[in-house]
Write an enzyme that holds these catalytic residues in place. Structure first.
Site, PDB file in Angstrom:
ATOM      1  N   HIS A 109       7.764   6.268  10.680  1.00 53.77           N
ATOM      2  CA  HIS A 109       6.456   6.281   8.658  1.00 53.77           C
ATOM      3  C   HIS A 109       5.513   7.551   8.918  1.00 53.77           C
ATOM      4  O   HIS A 109       4.589   6.866   9.698  1.00 53.77           O
ATOM      5  CB  HIS A 109       6.381   4.818   9.540  1.00 53.77           C
ATOM      6  CG  HIS A 109       5.442   4.000   7.912  1.00 53.77           C
ATOM      7  ND1 HIS A 109       5.456   5.213   7.041  1.00 53.77           N
ATOM      8  CD2 HIS A 109       4.206   3.331   7.601  1.00 53.77           C
ATOM      9  CE1 HIS A 109       4.379   4.543   5.896  1.00 53.77           C
ATOM     10  NE2 HIS A 109       4.252   3.276   6.229  1.00 53.77           N
ATOM     11  N   ARG A 167       0.967  -1.014  -0.132  1.00 51.53           N
ATOM     12  CA  ARG A 167      -0.127  -0.017   0.026  1.00 51.53           C
ATOM     13  C   ARG A 167       0.806   1.362   0.084  1.00 51.53           C
ATOM     14  O   ARG A 167       0.662   2.602  -0.505  1.00 51.53           O
ATOM     15  CB  ARG A 167      -0.896  -0.273   1.071  1.00 51.53           C
ATOM     16  CG  ARG A 167      -0.343  -0.200   2.899  1.00 51.53           C
ATOM     17  CD  ARG A 167      -1.132  -0.784   3.439  1.00 51.53           C
ATOM     18  NE  ARG A 167      -0.790  -2.183   3.985  1.00 51.53           N
ATOM     19  CZ  ARG A 167      -1.801  -3.203   3.148  1.00 51.53           C
ATOM     20  NH1 ARG A 167      -3.099  -2.889   3.188  1.00 51.53           N
ATOM     21  NH2 ARG A 167      -1.421  -4.058   2.979  1.00 51.53           N
ATOM     22  N   THR A 168       1.778   1.242   0.825  1.00 53.06           N
ATOM     23  CA  THR A 168       2.420   2.475   0.534  1.00 53.06           C
ATOM     24  C   THR A 168       3.225   3.012  -0.518  1.00 53.06           C
ATOM     25  O   THR A 168       3.151   3.546  -0.343  1.00 53.06           O
ATOM     26  CB  THR A 168       3.966   2.845   2.030  1.00 53.06           C
ATOM     27  OG1 THR A 168       3.188   2.385   3.159  1.00 53.06           O
ATOM     28  CG2 THR A 168       4.352   3.598   2.277  1.00 53.06           C
ATOM     29  N   ARG A 183      12.618   3.691   1.509  1.00 53.16           N
ATOM     30  CA  ARG A 183      11.597   2.688   2.675  1.00 53.16           C
ATOM     31  C   ARG A 183      13.004   2.149   2.719  1.00 53.16           C
ATOM     32  O   ARG A 183      13.354   1.669   1.894  1.00 53.16           O
ATOM     33  CB  ARG A 183      10.581   2.179   2.311  1.00 53.16           C
ATOM     34  CG  ARG A 183      10.203   1.247   3.455  1.00 53.16           C
ATOM     35  CD  ARG A 183       8.867  -0.233   3.203  1.00 53.16           C
ATOM     36  NE  ARG A 183       7.922   1.010   3.817  1.00 53.16           N
ATOM     37  CZ  ARG A 183       6.904   0.202   3.938  1.00 53.16           C
ATOM     38  NH1 ARG A 183       6.464  -0.732   3.397  1.00 53.16           N
ATOM     39  NH2 ARG A 183       5.684   1.306   4.314  1.00 53.16           N
ATOM     40  N   LYS A 235      25.274  -4.822  -7.894  1.00 52.12           N
ATOM     41  CA  LYS A 235      27.340  -5.016  -8.592  1.00 52.12           C
ATOM     42  C   LYS A 235      27.522  -4.731  -7.312  1.00 52.12           C
ATOM     43  O   LYS A 235      29.488  -3.958  -7.476  1.00 52.12           O
ATOM     44  CB  LYS A 235      27.224  -4.621  -9.312  1.00 52.12           C
ATOM     45  CG  LYS A 235      25.910  -4.864 -10.649  1.00 52.12           C
ATOM     46  CD  LYS A 235      26.200  -4.040 -11.932  1.00 52.12           C
ATOM     47  CE  LYS A 235      25.283  -4.152 -13.040  1.00 52.12           C
ATOM     48  NZ  LYS A 235      25.561  -3.574 -13.836  1.00 52.12           N
TER      49      LYS A 235
HETATM   50  C1  NCD Z   1       3.018  -0.890   8.434  1.00 53.66           C
HETATM   51  C2  NCD Z   1       4.631  -0.958   7.758  1.00 53.66           C
HETATM   52  O1  NCD Z   1       5.561  -1.596   6.789  1.00 53.66           O
HETATM   53  O2  NCD Z   1       5.298  -0.551   8.571  1.00 53.66           O
HETATM   54  N1  NCD Z   1       2.876  -1.285   6.608  1.00 53.66           N
HETATM   55  C3  NCD Z   1       2.214   0.017   6.151  1.00 53.66           C
HETATM   56  O3  NCD Z   1       3.295   0.905   5.943  1.00 53.66           O
HETATM   57  N2  NCD Z   1       0.656   0.305   5.885  1.00 53.66           N
HETATM   58  C4  NCD Z   1       2.571  -1.921   9.057  1.00 53.66           C
HETATM   59  C5  NCD Z   1       3.462  -3.309   8.686  1.00 53.66           C
HETATM   60  O4  NCD Z   1       4.454  -4.131   8.343  1.00 53.66           O
HETATM   61  O5  NCD Z   1       2.690  -3.970   9.734  1.00 53.66           O
END
Ligand code: NCD
Length: 323
Positions: free
Chosen positions: A137, A58-59, A108, A86
């Protein structure tokens, strides 16, 4: 009003004023999202890259949708098929990306602090933290606030109701970057956060955490809260080692149908996703009207459009595409 930060690395970069600004701007983009053609030219000519070194559904999709709705060009960097394989360093990768002329990187990474390091290396590119290790986050917390504010009536009236709002954050706080951002965000707006978790899933120290209370008894907390925000047990971050079994976790901390009945009629149930049905939330509970989980996902696009606008944009939010 203080200027919006150059990068969005954590909630503290924003403070209450910055949070309010994101939510206000997100209202305009939510309106864009409801149009038959939900696209505006706001970021035409700008290029945004998503750099995800960790799994995400989703993100990543939410940020890419947000950027595309604003007419930015979007590059999706897949760590697994890049020159990192590499032996190129992250720093050289970032410098390459900047030399290409990217305006913003959305990053991320499994290690806490990586977005902050990247922000030190770039000269003109805006860095947005899409989740770093156990650290933060921020856009997840912002979209949670947007969802709660909407349920409380939206706008300034909804915003005012955060003061004294009772919020329970339940589950694997120890390994959760979402919890860290949520706590900072709710506290900035005056809400009172209670953490509910087994002792092993709390951080070793809560010094400096803006929490009002800690409890190990979900049944006692539920009747008193306005918001219950669940966390996934982060098995890939090692939480399995901190629990006797998932079944035991669910028995103590899962939002079962029986427990959901203890909530007040106006209470909201939130979860950042991905949800693991039958562990932290019963499948039936995830379908209740009080569960705002899909609203959170939808609101995420408008909130991320607002963040991109504020770090990159300026100029008018825009009329219909091509206007
Ligand atoms: C979260 C994450 O990856 O930090 N998910 C998200 O971004 N909606 C929470 C999770 O992984 O549980």
């Amino acid at each position: 009003m203080s200027p919006f930060p150059t990068h969005l690395l954590g909630i503290d970069d924003l403070g209450a004023e910055g949070i309010a600004e994101v939510l206000r701007v997100a209202d305009s983009f939510a309106e864009v999202g409801r149009r038959a053609n939900p696209k505006v030219p706001t970021l035409r000519g700008r290029t945004v890259a998503t750099l995800f070194f960790e799994d995400s559904t989703r993100t990543r999709m939410s940020f890419e949708t947000a950027a595309k709705r604003m007419s930015a060009d979007v590059l999706s960097f897949a760590a697994g098929s890049s020159s990192l394989k590499k032996g190129e360093s992250l720093r050289d990768t970032v410098e390459t990306i900047e030399a290409i002329g990217i305006d913003s990187v959305i990053i991320r990474h499994a290690s806490s602090g990586v977005p902050a390091r990247v922000a030190e290396w770039v000269d003109h590119c805006a860095v947005i933290n899409a989740g770093d290790g156990w650290h933060e986050h921020p856009t997840q917390a912002l979209l949670d606030l947007y969802t709660v504010r909407s349920a409380l009536g939206g706008g300034d009236a909804g915003m005012a109701r955060f003061d004294g709002l009772q919020v329970a954050i339940v589950g694997d706080v120890r390994h959760s970057r979402v919890a860290r951002s949520q706590i900072a965000a709710y506290a900035a707006l005056g809400a009172e956060v209670t953490l509910v978790a087994p002792v092993t899933l709390l951080p070793p120290s809560l010094d400096g955490w803006a929490v009002a209370a800690v409890s190990h008894d979900l049944d006692r907390v539920l009747p008193k809260v306005d918001v219950v925000s669940l966390l996934r047990v982060q098995e890939e971050r090692g939480s399995g080692a901190f629990l006797p079994s998932l079944r035991e976790y669910t028995a103590g901390y899962g939002l079962t149908a029986r427990r959901a009945e203890m909530l007040s009629p106006d209470a909201m149930i939130l979860h950042p996703g991905p949800i693991v049905r039958g562990v932290e939330i019963a499948s039936d509970v995830a379908e209740l009207p009080a569960a705002l989980i899909t609203d959170q996902v939808s609101n995420g696009v408008a909130v991320r459009m607002a963040v991109l606008f504020l770090v990159l944009g300026q100029g008018p939010i825009g009329g219909a595409h091509g206007a």
